[in-house]
Motif scaffolding. Sequence first.
Motif, PDB file in Angstrom:
ATOM      1  N   SER A 135       0.824  -1.206   0.000  1.00  0.00           N
ATOM      2  CA  SER A 135       0.000   0.000   0.000  1.00  0.00           C
ATOM      3  C   SER A 135       0.859   1.256   0.000  1.00  0.00           C
ATOM      4  O   SER A 135       0.563   2.224  -0.701  1.00  0.00           O
ATOM      5  N   GLU A 143      -1.783 -10.639   1.437  1.00  0.00           N
ATOM      6  CA  GLU A 143      -2.771  -9.680   0.941  1.00  0.00           C
ATOM      7  C   GLU A 143      -2.244  -9.008  -0.313  1.00  0.00           C
ATOM      8  O   GLU A 143      -1.052  -8.707  -0.418  1.00  0.00           O
ATOM      9  N   TYR A 176      -2.526  -1.620  -6.644  1.00  0.00           N
ATOM     10  CA  TYR A 176      -1.065  -1.679  -6.682  1.00  0.00           C
ATOM     11  C   TYR A 176      -0.582  -2.139  -8.055  1.00  0.00           C
ATOM     12  O   TYR A 176       0.325  -1.542  -8.651  1.00  0.00           O
ATOM     13  N   TYR A 191      -8.120  -0.287  -3.406  1.00  0.00           N
ATOM     14  CA  TYR A 191      -6.830   0.102  -2.830  1.00  0.00           C
ATOM     15  C   TYR A 191      -6.494  -0.763  -1.623  1.00  0.00           C
ATOM     16  O   TYR A 191      -5.387  -1.254  -1.472  1.00  0.00           O
ATOM     17  N   ASN A 192      -7.492  -0.962  -0.745  1.00  0.00           N
ATOM     18  CA  ASN A 192      -7.247  -1.770   0.442  1.00  0.00           C
ATOM     19  C   ASN A 192      -6.979  -3.212   0.045  1.00  0.00           C
ATOM     20  O   ASN A 192      -7.738  -3.813  -0.710  1.00  0.00           O
ATOM     21  N   PRO A 193      -5.897  -3.814   0.557  1.00  0.00           N
ATOM     22  CA  PRO A 193      -5.572  -5.189   0.178  1.00  0.00           C
ATOM     23  C   PRO A 193      -6.616  -6.180   0.670  1.00  0.00           C
ATOM     24  O   PRO A 193      -7.255  -5.950   1.692  1.00  0.00           O
ATOM     25  N   SER A 239      -3.315  -5.961  -3.506  1.00  0.00           N
ATOM     26  CA  SER A 239      -4.170  -4.837  -3.864  1.00  0.00           C
ATOM     27  C   SER A 239      -4.222  -4.708  -5.379  1.00  0.00           C
ATOM     28  O   SER A 239      -3.178  -4.502  -6.019  1.00  0.00           O
TER      29      SER A 239
END
Length: 384
Positions: free
Chosen positions: A55, A209, A214, A195-197, A211
């Motif tokens: 992140s 995890e 990413y 965005y949040n894994p 994303s």
Amino acid sequence: MSRNSANGGANRSLPSRLRSRFEGPNTIGESRGFWVGFAVAVAVLVVYPVFGDGSQLSLFMVLALLGLSLSVVWGYSGVLSFGQVVFFGIGAYTFGVVSINYATPGGITAAVVAGIVGGGLSAAILGYFMFYGGVRDVYVTIITLVSTIVMHTFMAQTAGSEWAIGEAALGGFNGMPDIPLLTLGIEGASYQFIYNPFPMRVIGIGAFEISPFYYLVLLLLIGTYLGLRILVNSDYGRVMVAVREDEDRTEMFGYNVTRVKFVVFTLGGALAGLSGVLYAARNVYIDPTVFSLLFATLPVIWVSIGGRKSLLGAVVATLAVEYLRISMAGELALVLLGTLLLVTILVLPSGFVPWLHEQLVETRLGPGEAGGADAPDASSEVSD
């Protein structure tokens, strides 16, 4: 060209012909070893979220696009701009406004395009009045710096309810929250780049995890870097370098220097706009600090430390400097940035990556046999 040399070019393998598109006198890396190292670096970035904080690295890669936007404008055309954050911020705010008002997959996709166009268009407008108005050298730098101050001052006073575009309130220093998650496609055929894994499990590795955002940013960064390598090593890129080295001499050869600077400045604005779109999409929030003087100086620091005549230097320095800056809070980070910039200017004026490249070449070939700097002399750039 002789028949033998022509046949030799035609008989080259497909990988060699493909690689030649990315190589030339204006970029670092023309050996097989470089591309092997590049592939290894990409592979490391691909698997990094499995073992590290993807992140945070996604933020650094978003900012690396901003660094590339200045590298192509300053490093390859000689236009020092403190205004890249203006186009970055306009791209971010445009994306926020459009996506909030049209929070559908098609609307958010259109918002991405609008943000990139907004950054490029604002650069084109500013660049038109500067370059076609005869503004040159340090005065361009001053105007771009003033543009940053003007945007920061204006956006800071937009906290009132009257400062809203449809459903999107600009918010002043309260910022613009509730920007939708990045979604590309149309209704019924879209993908949301979270965005949040989210957790995954692979046999033999275990749980980790990842994303999607990413990997989108990584793909865009690699594509932009390779695309710019093609550009700066093309005939047009050689003219860009000639403009950087000697505008008057380049104009004597019949090239339209004003148009070259205008086009490259607009391209740099569009790249900064793309970076701003991704920044707003990652944070689902944007505020006027993106127009601050501190933020405006960061791209100049990244490109100076990495090497302004090196695209690779801009990327590497952005990732490294931002990691150090985030790791050190408060005034210590500012002291570090100032120290790094001062040492670079005094000791390594060409930047760290070009210096390292020269050391590696000299180690391999021996002193006096290294190829030299990223860009050759301007006289060779403009000759036919």
